[in-house]
Design an enzyme around this catalytic site. Structure first.
Site, PDB file in Angstrom:
ATOM      1  N   VAL A  43       0.820  -1.211   0.000  1.00 50.36           N
ATOM      2  CA  VAL A  43       0.000   0.000   0.000  1.00 50.36           C
ATOM      3  C   VAL A  43       0.852   1.260   0.000  1.00 50.36           C
ATOM      4  O   VAL A  43       0.399   2.340  -0.395  1.00 50.36           O
ATOM      5  CB  VAL A  43      -0.939  -0.021   1.234  1.00 50.36           C
ATOM      6  CG1 VAL A  43      -0.141   0.109   2.527  1.00 50.36           C
ATOM      7  CG2 VAL A  43      -2.007   1.055   1.161  1.00 50.36           C
ATOM      8  N   LYS A  44       2.099   1.160   0.428  1.00 50.71           N
ATOM      9  CA  LYS A  44       2.955   2.338   0.562  1.00 50.71           C
ATOM     10  C   LYS A  44       3.382   2.940  -0.781  1.00 50.71           C
ATOM     11  O   LYS A  44       3.925   4.044  -0.811  1.00 50.71           O
ATOM     12  CB  LYS A  44       4.194   1.981   1.385  1.00 50.71           C
ATOM     13  CG  LYS A  44       3.900   1.625   2.835  1.00 50.71           C
ATOM     14  CD  LYS A  44       3.347   2.808   3.612  1.00 50.71           C
ATOM     15  CE  LYS A  44       3.268   2.498   5.097  1.00 50.71           C
ATOM     16  NZ  LYS A  44       2.825   3.664   5.884  1.00 50.71           N
TER      17      LYS A  44
END
Length: 458
Positions: A43-44
């Site tokens: 997700v980063k």
């Protein structure tokens, strides 16, 4: 032709999948947002590209600049993707609890990695926050995205992840669950979803000991979530509920999801799923619970999915006889773990050894239940006797005279291993669920074997 101009154009628009097996007894839908399908595997990627775009626009990062960031790995990979595309140098600062796979992955992208101890306060010069600040000050052309304070972090989720979830569920989402790290995902997604429907519940899954669930930030083994300070990117007004989850629950769930759903997820994903299941069990049939899976389990093969590592920290119980059998046999006489703090005087260590008929004590900082990383050393009766001849020892702090920590063994590991280890050390520190539980000696093991008449060999 359907061709992306760069790998960065493939970030986002990750799919939802229904948990059919681990959610089979639930009344509501339990859906997973598969963020491991981003190009960098987590997700980063979303805040990473958004923060660099913003820095370039504001002139904070220029050609031939250096990106410096403290990270548990995933943000570093996202930033490394951008750096590879745009020609920046990268230096990432990580704690020593992070898996070697993550360190090697960042180096594979051409980044430099600096590793710092995890069991220190944020303001300690050795902490990964302080080290990152020093490197920024020392490096010409350095830019620190500072994901814990950069409001572009939650904004990236407000502009991408939140709208995706609303669209993918056709506006039917009622609960959103994710791990709490910087708080960017929870804050950004939460703000967007609550604008669409104020009744949507935003729930954080948090490691036990983290500040978000009321702890002090003491060490835990789950990577990438939880904090020992309050990031400015965490908005408590958006989060409706925080659920503390133990390392044991997180790792067990990561393995269960992998084996039952065919989704290889990491420990922080396990944390989020445990929290999501708690929420879903309270829901109505019309509710839709979405849990965000932040990354894949490939970065944790040497830990969460390694039986030897799991057993060494007391997360797995093997065959019998094992160390747990020794502790169970002396349960009635087994006191809570006796230890001293580094700043305690030696006279207190001597008193505790005498009062508890012990010849060695762990040295640790913090209150029970301790974390494994809080064990700093050990003191031994014979060692203190020898040192006592040198002068006024009793008033000295323990940290001045302590030895290296006792060797550790998992509560579920075989007695044969305990016997082998006790041949080279006077005592063993037993870990149960990643936490120190007791000290055992050769006498304890021999007493058990004599009573049980059990062979010690394999």
């Amino acid at each position: 032709m359907e061709v992306a101009d760069s790998i960065l154009d493939l970030i986002g628009n990750t799919p939802l999948v229904r948990f059919k097996r681990i959610g089979e007894d639930l009344q509501c839908d339990l859906l997973a947002k598969l963020e491991m399908l981003n190009p960098g595997g987590s997700v980063k990627d979303r805040p990473a590209v958004a923060m660099i775009d913003a820095a370039e626009k504001e002139g904070l990062l220029t050609a031939s600049g250096t990106i410096i960031e403290p990270t548990s790995g995933n943000t570093g990979v996202g930033l490394a993707l951008v750096a590879a595309q745009r020609g920046y140098r990268c230096i990432f600062v990580m704690t020593d609890k992070v898996s070697q796979e993550k360190v090697q992955l960042l180096r594979a992208y051409g980044a430099e990695v600096v590793v710092c101890p995890v069991a220190v306060e944020p303001e300690d010069p050795q902490s990964y926050y302080s080290t990152a600040e020093r490197l920024v000050a020392e490096t010409p052309g350095a830019y620190r995205p500072n994901q814990y304070f950069n409001q572009v972090n939650p904004l990236s989720h407000e502009q991408t992840t939140g709208p995706e979830l609303w669209q993918q569920t056709n506006g039917q989402i009622t609960h959103f669950v994710a791990g709490a790290g910087t708080g960017g995902t929870l804050g950004g997604v939460g703000r967007y979803l609550k604008r669409q429907n104020p009744d949507i519940q935003i729930v954080a899954g948090d490691p036990e000991g983290s500040v978000f669930s009321g702890g002090s930030g003491r060490p835990y083994l789950v990577e990438g979530i939880g904090e020992d300070f309050w990031p400015e990117t965490y908005d408590p007004a958006v989060v409706d509920r925080v659920i503390p989850i133990s390392d044991q629950e997180s790792f067990d769930m990561a393995r269960m999801v992998t084996q039952r759903e065919g989704l290889l997820i990491g420990g922080s994903g396990g944390t989020a799923v445990v929290a999501a299941l708690q929420v879903a069990q309270e829901c109505k049939p019309t509710d839709v619970v979405v849990v965000l899976l932040p990354d894949a389990g490939r970065g944790y093969l040497s830990k969460v999915f390694n039986d030897e590592w799991m057993a060494s920290y007391g997360f797995l119980i093997g065959g019998h006889p094992c160390v747990k059998d020794v502790l169970d046999a002396k349960a009635s006489e087994l006191p809570p773990l006796v230890y001293v703090a580094p700043e305690d005087p030696v006279r207190l260590a001597v008193k505790r050894m005498r009062d508890n008929a012990m010849s060695q004590l762990p040295v640790a900082k913090g209150e029970m239940p301790l974390a494994a990383a809080e064990v700093m050393g050990a003191v031994h009766e014979l060692q203190l006797m020898e040192l006592a001849f040198g002068g006024d020892l009793l008033g000295q702090p323990v940290e001045k005279v302590m030895s290296p920590p006792l060797e550790q063994i998992g509560i579920g590991e075989p007695i044969a291993l305990a016997v082998a280890k006790l041949e080279r050390c006077p005592a063993l520190l037993v870990l149960d669920g990643g936490r120190p539980r007791a000290v055992i000696t050769s006498t304890d093991v021999l007493t058990f074997l004599a009573t049980a008449n059990t062979p010690a060999g394999p």
